[in-house]
Design an enzyme around this catalytic site. Structure first.
Site, PDB file in Angstrom:
ATOM      1  N   LEU A  22       0.817  -1.202   0.000  1.00  0.00           N
ATOM      2  CA  LEU A  22       0.000   0.000   0.000  1.00  0.00           C
ATOM      3  C   LEU A  22       0.853   1.254   0.000  1.00  0.00           C
ATOM      4  O   LEU A  22       0.399   2.333  -0.347  1.00  0.00           O
ATOM      5  CB  LEU A  22      -0.916  -0.002   1.229  1.00  0.00           C
ATOM      6  CG  LEU A  22      -2.084   0.983   1.233  1.00  0.00           C
ATOM      7  CD1 LEU A  22      -3.018   0.726   0.060  1.00  0.00           C
ATOM      8  CD2 LEU A  22      -2.856   0.872   2.544  1.00  0.00           C
ATOM      9  N   GLY A  23       2.076   1.111   0.389  1.00  0.00           N
ATOM     10  CA  GLY A  23       2.942   2.280   0.503  1.00  0.00           C
ATOM     11  C   GLY A  23       3.507   2.341   1.901  1.00  0.00           C
ATOM     12  O   GLY A  23       3.389   1.406   2.683  1.00  0.00           O
ATOM     13  N   MET A  27       7.997   5.513   9.109  1.00  0.00           N
ATOM     14  CA  MET A  27       8.034   4.524  10.172  1.00  0.00           C
ATOM     15  C   MET A  27       7.822   3.097   9.714  1.00  0.00           C
ATOM     16  O   MET A  27       8.243   2.179  10.396  1.00  0.00           O
ATOM     17  CB  MET A  27       6.951   4.848  11.213  1.00  0.00           C
ATOM     18  CG  MET A  27       7.207   6.100  11.999  1.00  0.00           C
ATOM     19  SD  MET A  27       6.101   6.163  13.405  1.00  0.00           S
ATOM     20  CE  MET A  27       6.318   7.864  13.881  1.00  0.00           C
ATOM     21  N   ASP A 137       2.272  11.472  16.987  1.00  0.00           N
ATOM     22  CA  ASP A 137       2.486  11.666  15.553  1.00  0.00           C
ATOM     23  C   ASP A 137       1.161  11.929  14.835  1.00  0.00           C
ATOM     24  O   ASP A 137       0.869  11.329  13.803  1.00  0.00           O
ATOM     25  CB  ASP A 137       3.191  10.444  14.958  1.00  0.00           C
ATOM     26  CG  ASP A 137       3.792  10.734  13.576  1.00  0.00           C
ATOM     27  OD1 ASP A 137       4.047  11.915  13.290  1.00  0.00           O
ATOM     28  OD2 ASP A 137       3.985   9.791  12.799  1.00  0.00           O
TER      29      ASP A 137
END
Length: 821
Positions: A22-23, A27, A137
Site C-alpha cells: 500500500l505504501g 516509520m 504523531d
C-alpha cells in the site's frame, strides 16, 4: 522490498495472504493482506530494515500491544503484532476510505467538514489520553476518513519505536537519537513525531512532553485542512524545527476569509508555543468544537468555559416549544453539574440518594475485530447483561443509551461513573480469532477505581447466539455475588427476540439508521427492519422497528399521517401479538396512537410499558410529553422529572422537563433545566427550540430571538422553527419579518407538514387572533402532525384560550378540556 514481503509472508504462514504493497512512511512499510480465517482485509505494517536494526523487537511488541487496549469508535485498533526475520510488524483492520492527506489533495476542506473531523479526532485523543496513551504523531496521513467519520491510526507506534530504540553508534558516538536522513529527521520523525506537526516541546526533546503535544499537532492539521498548507510549509526539517520553537503561525483570517473567528481562535490557541496556554485536555477541545459558534460567525459566546488569559467562552443558548423532535428520544452527554435552581437541585438530590444504593452501568462491550457480526455480537451481549442485571433486587442499572453516550464522552471510569451516578462499572471486550471467541470482563468500583472482579471467557464460535447466552450468563452469575445479590440467568433468545443471526444483524442495522433520523436514514432503517421481519416472521422487535419509523416519518418528510398510521399500527399490533412482554412495543404503539390523536389509548399503552419496566426512561419522557399536550401540567412535570433521574444524560428529557416547568410558571427552574439540556448537547435542534420556548414563556424576547435564529441556522427549512421564530420577531417589534414568515408558512400550508400550525403561532405573536384561529382550524382539518408534538398548553395560546373557536379545535383534536382553563 521483495525480500521484506517474502520474509513477512513466511512469518504469517497460511493465516494471511499478502495482496499488495500500500505504501509507507518514515516509520513502516504497509501491505494489504487477506485474513484467511475471517475472510476480511487487514493492513500489515512492517518496520524497514534500517529502523528495525535499532530497536528491541520484544520491547517493541510489548509497547505496541499496550496500544491494542485502545478500543474506541474513532481509533483504528491494533489486532496483533509479531516479527518476521527480526522485522517487527503489527496488524490492523483495513479501513475503506481515504486519509485526510488524500482528501486535502483535492483542495481545502469546508468549515463543516473540518469541524467534524477535528471533533472525531479530539474524542479519540481524549479516550487515549485518559488511558495514559499519547499518540505523538498526529498528522493528516494518520487520520482516515470512512463512512462519514474520522479514525486515528498508528496510536502508540511512535512511542513503541522510541521506547524500543537500542543505543546505536552515529558519527563515532553512542546515541539514542539517530540522525538526518533524506530530508527527514530520523530520530524525531520516527520516535517523536513529524517535524511539520511537531510541538515545540517535542522539537526540543523535552522529556516532560505530555498529551498537549497531540493537541498542538491537531491544531496544525486543522489549520492545514482550512488553509491548504500547514503553517511552515516548504521549509527544510531543520528550519521546521526552528520555526516550531520560535515562530507564530500566520493568522488563519489572513489566509482564508470565511472561517468563523471562534474556530480560528481555537486552532491558534491549540498551536500556542507554551503548552500551558493550550486547551488543557482533548475533552475540552471536543467541547469547544461542539459550540455552534465554530460553525458560524453569527454566533457569539455568552459565558466563559475556562479561565484563561484570553476570553475563551462557551455558548449557553436556549430555544423552544414542544418541537418536532420531542419523540426522538435522542441522548447525548457531558458531566452532570448540579445547579442552584430548585428543579436541577431536586434532580441532584434524587441522584445523591440513589448513589448510596448499589448501582451499575454496563458499558458497551468493545469489539476488537473488524468483522460486522462480531460488532453485533458485542452489542447483543451488552444488552443481555444489562437486562439480566436489571432483574437483581436492590440494584439500579443505568439506561443503555446513557451508558453508551457516557462511554463516548468521558475518559476514565470515575468520570463515567459520576456522569451516570453509579457506584460500579462493568466493561469488557470481544475478540474472534481462528474460530474462537474471547471475551474479557471487569467490574470496577467507582469510589477508588479498584477492580472488584475480572475474568476472561474463551469459547468455540460455532454458534454465536449460544456462545452469547453462555458468556453473558456466566458474567452475570460471576458479578452478582460482588453485588451482594443473585439473579436468575437470562433466557436464550429473550433479549434478542430471534435466533436468526442474519435477522438480528438486519435489525441492528435498522436501529443504527433509525437513530440518525432524517428522511433518507429513516427509509434505510425501514428497509432493514422489513428485511429482518421477512427473514424471521416471528421477530417482534423487527415489527416494532417498522412501527417506530412510521411514527416519526411524518416529522421528517411530507408524507401524510393518515397514509402511514394504519401501516404502523398493523406492524406494532403484530409485534405485541408475538411478544406482549416488551415494554418498548407498548411505548411505540402509544407514539403511533398519539400521532392519530387517540390520546386515552396512548396513555394506557404508556402505563403498560411502565408496569413492565418502571425504569424505562424514554417511556416516562414520552408519557410526560403526552400529558403536557393535554394540559395536565403537574402530572407531566412529575413524569419528566423521573425521566431525567433515570437518564441524566438525555438533553431531550431535560429540555422537555424545562418546557413543562415553564408552562407551570416555575420560571427559574425551567431556565435551569434548559440550561442543563444545552450543557448536555447544544448542537441539537430540539434542545435549542425548547430553550427558546422557555425564554419566550418568561418574556425574555431578545434572548429568545437570538437562540431561535441559531436554531434556524441548524435547519432553515423546519416549519416549526420558523413558526416560533416568527412569533419571537413579532414580540420583538420586528413585525415585517414576522409577517413575511407568516405569509411563507400560510402559502405552503397543505403542501408542507406543520406549516398551518406554525403560521397560527406567528399570527398570535402579531396579535391577529382571528387569522391565528383560522390557521389552527385549517391545521386540524389537515390532521397536522404538529398537534402531536406541540402543546396548546403553552402561553402563546392564552389570547385565544377562551374563544369558542379554540374550544372547537380542542374538541376536534380530542384533547383534554383542561387546555381551556
Amino acid at each position: 522490498m521483495a525480500d521484506i514481503r517474502e520474509d513477512l509472508q513466511r512469518a504469517l504462514g497460511t493465516s494471511y495472504t499478502i495482496e499488495r504493497e500500500l505504501g509507507g512512511g518514515g516509520m513502516s512499510i504497509v501491505f494489504v493482506a487477506t485474513d484467511n480465517t475471517l475472510g476480511r482485509q487487514v493492513v500489515i505494517k512492517v518496520l524497514p530494515y534500517d529502523l528495525a536494526a535499532s530497536v528491541s523487537v520484544d520491547r517493541f511488541k510489548r509497547e505496541i500491544m499496550l496500544s491494542a487496549a485502545l478500543q474506541h469508535p474513532h481509533i483504528v485498533p491494533v489486532l496483533s503484532a509479531g516479527q518476521a526475520e527480526q522485522l517487527p510488524y503489527f496488524i490492523m483492520p483495513y479501513v475503506e476510505g481515504e486519509s485526510v492527506r488524500t482528501r486535502m489533495a483535492r483542495g481545502p476542506l469546508s468549515v463543516r467538514e473540518t469541524v467534524s473531523i477535528l471533533k472525531d479526532v479530539a474524542r479519540a485523543l481524549a479516550y487515549a489520553h485518559g488511558r495514559g496513551v499519547i499518540h505523538r504523531d498526529i498528522k493528516p496521513d494518520n487520520i482516515l476518513l470512512s463512512g462519514g467519520a474520522a479514525m486515528v491510526t498508528d496510536f502508540g507506534v511512535a512511542k513503541a519505536i522510541s521506547a524500543s530504540r537500542e543505543r546505536v553508534t552515529l558519527g563515532g558516538r553512542s546515541t539514542n537519537s539517530g540522525g538526518w536522513n533524506s530530508g527527514t529527521i530520523t530520530s524525531v520523525g520516527t520516535s517523536l513525531g513529524t517535524p511539520m506537526y511537531m510541538a515545540p516541546e517535542q522539537a526540543a526533546a523535552d522529556p516532560n512532553t505530555d498529551h498537549r503535544a497531540d493537541l498542538y499537532a491537531l491544531g496544525v492539521v486543522g489549520y492545514e485542512m482550512l488553509v491548504g498548507a500547514p503553517p511552515f510549509y516548504g521549509r527544510t526539517p531543520q528550519a521546521l524545527l526552528a520555526a516550531q520553537l520560535t515562530e507564530a503561525p500566520k493568522p488563519i483570517s489572513s489566509r482564508r476569509y470565511d472561517v468563523p473567528p471562534a474556530l480560528a481562535d481555537l486552532l491558534m490557541r491549540m498551536m500556542e508555543k507554551d503548552p500551558a496556554k493550550r486547551p488543557r485536555t482533548a475533552n475540552e477541545v471536543a467541547r469547544l468544537l461542539d459550540d455552534p459558534s465554530v460553525m458560524s460567525g453569527e454566533f457569539t459566546s455568552l459565558r466563559p468555559a475556562v479561565a484563561t488569559s484570553r476570553s475563551w467562552k462557551r455558548r449557553a443558548s436556549f430555544i423552544g416549544v414542544v418541537g418536532v423532535l420531542l419523540a426522538a428520544g435522542l441522548a447525548a452527554g457531558t458531566y452532570f453539574r448540579t445547579r442552584e435552581a430548585p428543579a436541577i437541585a431536586a434532580v441532584g438530590a434524587a441522584r445523591a440518594a440513589t448513589t448510596s444504593q448499589k448501582s451499575i452501568a454496563v458499558l458497551p462491550l468493545v469489539n476488537f475485530g473488524g468483522d460486522t457480526s462480531d460488532v453485533y455480537f458485542a452489542e447483543g451481549m451488552s444488552a443481555q447483561i444489562t437486562t439480566a442485571l436489571s432483574k437483581l433486587r436492590g440494584l439500579r442499572v443505568a439506561a443503555r443509551t446513557a451508558a453508551s453516550s457516557a462511554r463516548d464522552k468521558y475518559n476514565t471510569p470515575e468520570e463515567i461513573g459520576k456522569a451516570l451516578n453509579v457506584t460500579m462499572l462493568l466493561e469488557g471486550t470481544v475478540q474472534r480469532t481462528s474460530g474462537r471467541l474471547r471475551v474479557t470482563a471487569r467490574l470496577i468500583n467507582i469510589g477508588d477505581g479498584a477492580t472488584l472482579w475480572s475474568d476472561m471467557f474463551e469459547r468455540q464460535a460455532t454458534d454465536l447466539f449460544k456462545v452469547q447466552d453462555e458468556i453473558s450468563n456466566a458474567i452475570v452469575a460471576a458479578v452478582s455475588p460482588e453485588l451482594g445479590t443473585s439473579v436468575a440467568l437470562a433466557g436464550s433468545s429473550a433479549a434478542r427476540g430471534t435466533d436468526d443471526l442474519q435477522a438480528y444483524d438486519l435489525y441492528l442495522r435498522g436501529r443504527f439508521f433509525f437513530q440518525k433520523r432524517g428522511e433518507d436514514a429513516l427509509r434505510s432503517a425501514l428497509a432493514f427492519f422489513e428485511q429482518a421481519a421477512a427473514r424471521d416472521p416471528a421477530f417482534a422487535k423487527a415489527y416494532t422497528g417498522i412501527a417506530d419509523v412510521y411514527a416519526v416519518l411524518p416529522l421528517y418528510s411530507n408524507v401524510r399521517v393518515d397514509s402511514v398510521l394504519p401501516i404502523g399500527l398493523r406492524s406494532i399490533d403484530k409485534a405485541i401479538a408475538l411478544d406482549s412482554t416488551v415494554p418498548e412495543a407498548y411505548a411505540s404503539r402509544a407514539n403511533l396512537l398519539a400521532l392519530g390523536w387517540r390520546w386515552s389509548e396512548a396513555e394506557r399503552d404508556y402505563q403498560r410499558a411502565l408496569v413492565l419496566d418502571p425504569n424505562y426512561a424514554t417511556a416516562h419522557q414520552w408519557f410526560g410529553e403526552l400529558l403536557l399536550l393535554n394540559g395536565r401540567v403537574d402530572e407531566a412535570v412529575a413524569q419528566l422529572r423521573r425521566a431525567t433521574e433515570l437518564d441524566p444524560l438525555s438533553p431531550v428529557a431535560f429540555g422537555s422537563y424545562g418546557l413543562a416547568l415553564g408552562i407551570a410558571k416555575r420560571d427559574a427552574q425551567a431556565q435551569a433545566a434548559v440550561r442543563h439540556a444545552l450543557d448536555l448537547d447544544s448542537t441539537l435542534l430540539v434542545t435549542r427550540m425548547m430553550s427558546g420556548g422557555v425564554q419566550l414563556y418568561a418574556n425574555h424576547v431578545p434572548e429568545a430571538v437570538h437562540q431561535l435564529e441559531a436554531a434556524r441556522q441548524l435547519d432553515s427549512g423546519k416549519a416549526l422553527v420558523l413558526g416560533v421564530l416568527g412569533y419571537a420577531y413579532a414580540k420583538a417589534g420586528r413585525t415585517a419579518e414576522g409577517r413575511a414568515i407568516a405569509r411563507q408558512l400560510e402559502e405552503s400550508a397543505g403542501k408542507r407538514n406543520s406549516a398551518a400550525g406554525a403560521a397560527a403561532r406567528v399570527y398570535l405573536g402579531l396579535a391577529d387572533t382571528a387569522r391565528a384561529l383560522t390557521m389552527l382550524e385549517r391545521a386540524a382539518a389537515q390532521h397536522d402532525v404538529s398537534f402531536s408534538t406541540e402543546g396548546l398548553a403553552e402561553p402563546f395560546f392564552d389570547p385565544i384560550r377562551h374563544s369558542p373557536r379554540f374550544a372547537a379545535v380542542v374538541a376536534r383534536l380530542g384533547l383534554d378540556k383542561r387546555l381551556l382553563q
